[in-house]
Write an enzyme that holds these catalytic residues in place. Structure first.
Site, PDB file in Angstrom:
ATOM      1  N   ASP A  32       0.833  -1.199   0.000  1.00 55.44           N
ATOM      2  CA  ASP A  32       0.000   0.000   0.000  1.00 55.44           C
ATOM      3  C   ASP A  32       0.866   1.246   0.000  1.00 55.44           C
ATOM      4  OD1 ASP A  32      -2.476  -1.096  -0.105  1.00 55.44           O
ATOM      5  OD2 ASP A  32      -2.967  -0.828   2.014  1.00 55.44           O
ATOM      6  N   LYS A  54      -3.486   3.263  -3.249  1.00 58.02           N
ATOM      7  CA  LYS A  54      -4.628   4.062  -3.662  1.00 58.02           C
ATOM      8  C   LYS A  54      -4.417   5.517  -3.260  1.00 58.02           C
ATOM      9  CE  LYS A  54      -7.970   0.273  -2.941  1.00 58.02           C
ATOM     10  NZ  LYS A  54      -7.119  -0.717  -2.265  1.00 58.02           N
ATOM     11  N   MET A 167     -10.128   9.198   6.697  1.00 58.51           N
ATOM     12  CA  MET A 167     -10.524   9.465   5.311  1.00 58.51           C
ATOM     13  C   MET A 167     -11.698  10.436   5.251  1.00 58.51           C
ATOM     14  SD  MET A 167     -10.164   5.477   4.073  1.00 58.51           S
ATOM     15  CE  MET A 167     -11.015   4.890   5.551  1.00 58.51           C
TER      16      MET A 167
END
Length: 250
Positions: A32, A54, A167
């Site tokens: 990641d 991502k 997030m």
């Protein structure tokens, strides 16, 4: 085999000893963006690194493809490490990866990591619970919040129940407005910690009424952890007079 390894918030010293050993012995690492990527420099010379990181609103390799890569590499006889930021089981989709591997008869080991939900506030001197201030906390994701309401009406409690949002930068105005309309009120203290434990770590402080504008003015960006509640007043990074201003507002 596949090992789902939680790498912690990004600092190379915050991965577990077992996780580090598995990483160093890996044939393939599926990494990641927010994990301790500096550790990848010390892998075995023949190790294959597959970057599946991502970005906000940009997922070049979808989750289904990541799942397929894990199984494909394991079935090729490799020792695969899925290196994830934080903890695989705290808003990390580790459960989905575990299910897919097991459904395909792959042996999986899960190594928990230090979740950013707890560690990043701690980096700013904020305990999620503190005697006399907070006896519990909730961790939620900003990715699935309703854009009209903030989706936070189910987060009960007042300023003595800490809310941690991961997030959540994009929907910060909606999140703050939804919580300010409840028992916490507009003067509830808020901190946003960007790039926790990273070289660009920065903390911003305000209230539910002011934090969205403060974040916009300062150009707050992901990755960032938002902390809401009276425990924010414990931070040693808060500006002088911040706690007094909060108390006066009440």
């Amino acid at each position: 085999t596949v090992a789902l390894v939680g790498g912690g918030p990004g600092h190379i010293g915050l991965i577990s000893a077992r996780g580090l050993a598995l990483l160093k012995g890996a044939d393939v690492v599926v990494a990641d963006r927010l994990g301790p990527t500096d550790l990848l420099d010390d892998l075995a010379p023949n190790a294959l690194i597959i970057n599946v990181g991502k970005l906000p609103d940009h997922h070049p390799i979808p989750q289904d493809e990541i799942n397929r890569i894990l199984v494909q590499q394991a079935k090729a006889g490799h020792r695969v490490v899925r290196l994830k930021g934080g903890d695989p089981y705290v808003l990390g989709r580790g459960g989905e990866e575990l299910d897919y591997c097991q459904d395909n008869s792959i042996t999986v080991e899960v190594l928990p990591g230090i979740t950013s939900a707890i560690s990043v506030p701690a980096a700013a001197g904020i305990p999620l619970t503190h005697r006399g201030l907070a006896t519990g906390f909730s961790v939620i994701t900003g990715h699935t919040l309703d854009k009209q309401t903030g989706g936070l009406h189910a987060v009960a409690g007042g300023r003595d129940h800490t809310v941690v949002v991961l997030m959540g930068v994009t929907l910060l105005p909606e999140i703050a407005a939804a919580l300010a309309a409840g028992e916490r009120g507009p003067s509830c203290p808020v901190a946003i910690i960007e790039d926790g434990y990273g070289v660009n770590q920065r903390a911003s402080f305000g209230t539910l009424e002011t934090i969205a504008q403060i974040a916009a003015d300062r150009g707050v960006r992901s990755p960032a952890v938002i902390v809401i509640g009276d425990v924010v007043l414990r931070s040693h990074l808060a500006p002088a007079g911040f706690a007094a201003e909060i108390e006066l507002a009440n």
